[in-house]
Design an enzyme around this catalytic site. Structure first.
Site, mmCIF file in Angstrom:
data_model
loop_
_atom_site.group_PDB
_atom_site.id
_atom_site.type_symbol
_atom_site.label_atom_id
_atom_site.label_comp_id
_atom_site.label_asym_id
_atom_site.label_seq_id
_atom_site.Cartn_x
_atom_site.Cartn_y
_atom_site.Cartn_z
ATOM 1 N N TYR A 1 -1.477 0.171 10.023
ATOM 2 C CA TYR A 1 -1.772 -0.564 8.788
ATOM 3 C C TYR A 1 -0.565 -0.494 7.844
ATOM 4 O O TYR A 1 -0.042 -1.518 7.388
ATOM 5 C CB TYR A 1 -3.032 0.031 8.137
ATOM 6 C CG TYR A 1 -3.240 -0.397 6.719
ATOM 7 C CD1 TYR A 1 -3.364 -1.747 6.391
ATOM 8 C CD2 TYR A 1 -3.310 0.542 5.681
ATOM 9 C CE1 TYR A 1 -3.535 -2.139 5.076
ATOM 10 C CE2 TYR A 1 -3.495 0.160 4.373
ATOM 11 C CZ TYR A 1 -3.602 -1.184 4.076
ATOM 12 O OH TYR A 1 -3.774 -1.568 2.764
ATOM 13 N N THR B 1 0.808 -1.218 0.000
ATOM 14 C CA THR B 1 0.000 0.000 0.000
ATOM 15 C C THR B 1 0.840 1.266 0.000
ATOM 16 O O THR B 1 1.959 1.285 0.540
ATOM 17 C CB THR B 1 -0.914 0.006 1.252
ATOM 18 O OG1 THR B 1 -1.489 1.304 1.399
ATOM 19 C CG2 THR B 1 -0.145 -0.293 2.525
#
Ligand code: UDP
Length: 328
Positions: free
Chosen positions: A142, A118
């Site tokens: 995350y 990501t």
């Protein structure tokens, strides 16, 4: 050699679209999913093996049974806000689960690995366009968990020869235009589906998380990429590895950023309806601006995004939204 590809998270939003793309390209996607956030009825293009990445024995059984030629690893917790409230579950599920998966793959001599990483691994970067060489300083758990998995893949490459393609996604949106699969998170936290909910009255309003960012209209800027384009890149990444090419990291985005307010305006235009909004405070862990440089995927992989305009992403998401699948 089989045509089996183990797809973790194949019952989820991106994973289910990837299974469709794999199947279309002649592979057999084997979904491994614990159905914690995915849906069994989204697994339409190959078998479902229910299991959890934290269960190493179950993973070993599945590798043994299918002898996959590669892994596509989507299964993960992926909400920035939740990762700030409960970082432990991100480290356990994402990092420990991926360690099991990588170890099981290497033990089964399955040495090709396509990983969904990501742009959150880059963190806050003063308005620059992010290339694959940009420094990675994640500001939420995350992003930190995904970065740790990238590091893990490098270690296993050095010690065991595992080959990987790491895709760093920007903001994925849209749905399969055929309507076979789409986005269906429960609870939903992402901007576009929440906005569509607000448009058709399923929620009172969309809350804009922060209007005091250092951007032209004060709201965060993101780079949105259509899920169909994203999964095409995955099939190309798999072919890259099957051709014996080197491990590589690719950004997947369009290189154009849109603010939250711009996405709202486009959604109103596409649906011809007003978006009820409430201006709220910033969400913990959000970066001001995340925009990709994605030349590498174009030049090396030959990736050409075909549907990644906001217009097409919102149109396809709206079509899917109106099917009612979203109300599961
Ligand atoms: N966002 C928002 N309201 C919402 C959900 C998201 O204003 O209800 C904003 C969020 O702060 C971010 C952008 O929309 O700037 C995209 O957020 P999303 O959760 O869709 O993806 P993320 O960037 O976290 O991966």
């Amino acid at each position: 050699m089989t045509s089996n590809v183990l797809v973790t998270g194949g019952a989820g939003y991106i994973g289910s679209h990837a299974c469709k793309a794999l199947s279309k390209a002649g592979f057999t996607p084997i979904t491994f999913d614990n159905l914690s956030t995915g849906w069994a009825d989204s697994v339409k293009f190959g078998p479902l093996e229910q299991g959890d990445l934290l269960d190493l024995t179950r993973l070993q059984e599945v590798f043994q049974k299918y002898k996959p030629i590669a892994v596509m690893h989507f299964a993960a917790l992926s909400q920035v806000g939740e990762s700030m409230l409960d970082p432990g579950i991100y480290w356990r599920n994402n990092v420990c689960g991926s360690l099991n998966l990588i170890e099981a793959a290497v033990a089964s001599d399955c040495m090709r690995f396509v990983f969904s990483s990501t742009c959150a691994t880059y963190g806050e970067q003063d308005g620059v366009t992010l290339t694959e060489d940009s420094a990675q300083h994640p500001i939420n758990a995350y992003g930190a968990s995904k970065r740790a998995i990238e590091d893990m893949l490098k270690s296993f490459a050095q010690s065991h020869g595992l080959k990987s393609v790491i895709f760093r996604y920007f903001n994925v949106a849209g749905a399969d235009p055929d309507g076979e699969v789409g986005e269906c998170h429960q609870p939903e936290t992402h901007l576009i589906p929440l906005m569509l909910d607000a448009i058709d009255g399923k929620r009172d309003a969309l809350t804009i998380y922060g209007t005091d960012y250092d951007t032209p209209d004060g709201t965060c800027i993101r780079d949105y990429v259509h899920v169909m384009d994203l999964v095409d890149a995955h099939v190309q990444g798999l072919s890259w590895l099957l051709e014996g090419k080197e491990s590589t990291v690719f950004n997947l985005g369009t290189g154009t950023g849109f603010s939250v307010r711009e996405v709202i305006d486009h959604s109103s235009a596409v649906t011809n309806k007003a978006v009820p909004i409430v201006e709220g405070v910033r969400r913990s862990g959000d970066c001001t601006r995340l925009v990709s440089g994605s030349q590498l995927a174009r030049s090396k992989l030959g990736w050409t995004p075909k549907r990644s305009t906001l217009q097409a992403m919102i149109t396809d998401a709206w079509r899917w939204h109106q099917t009612g699948h979203y109300d599961k």
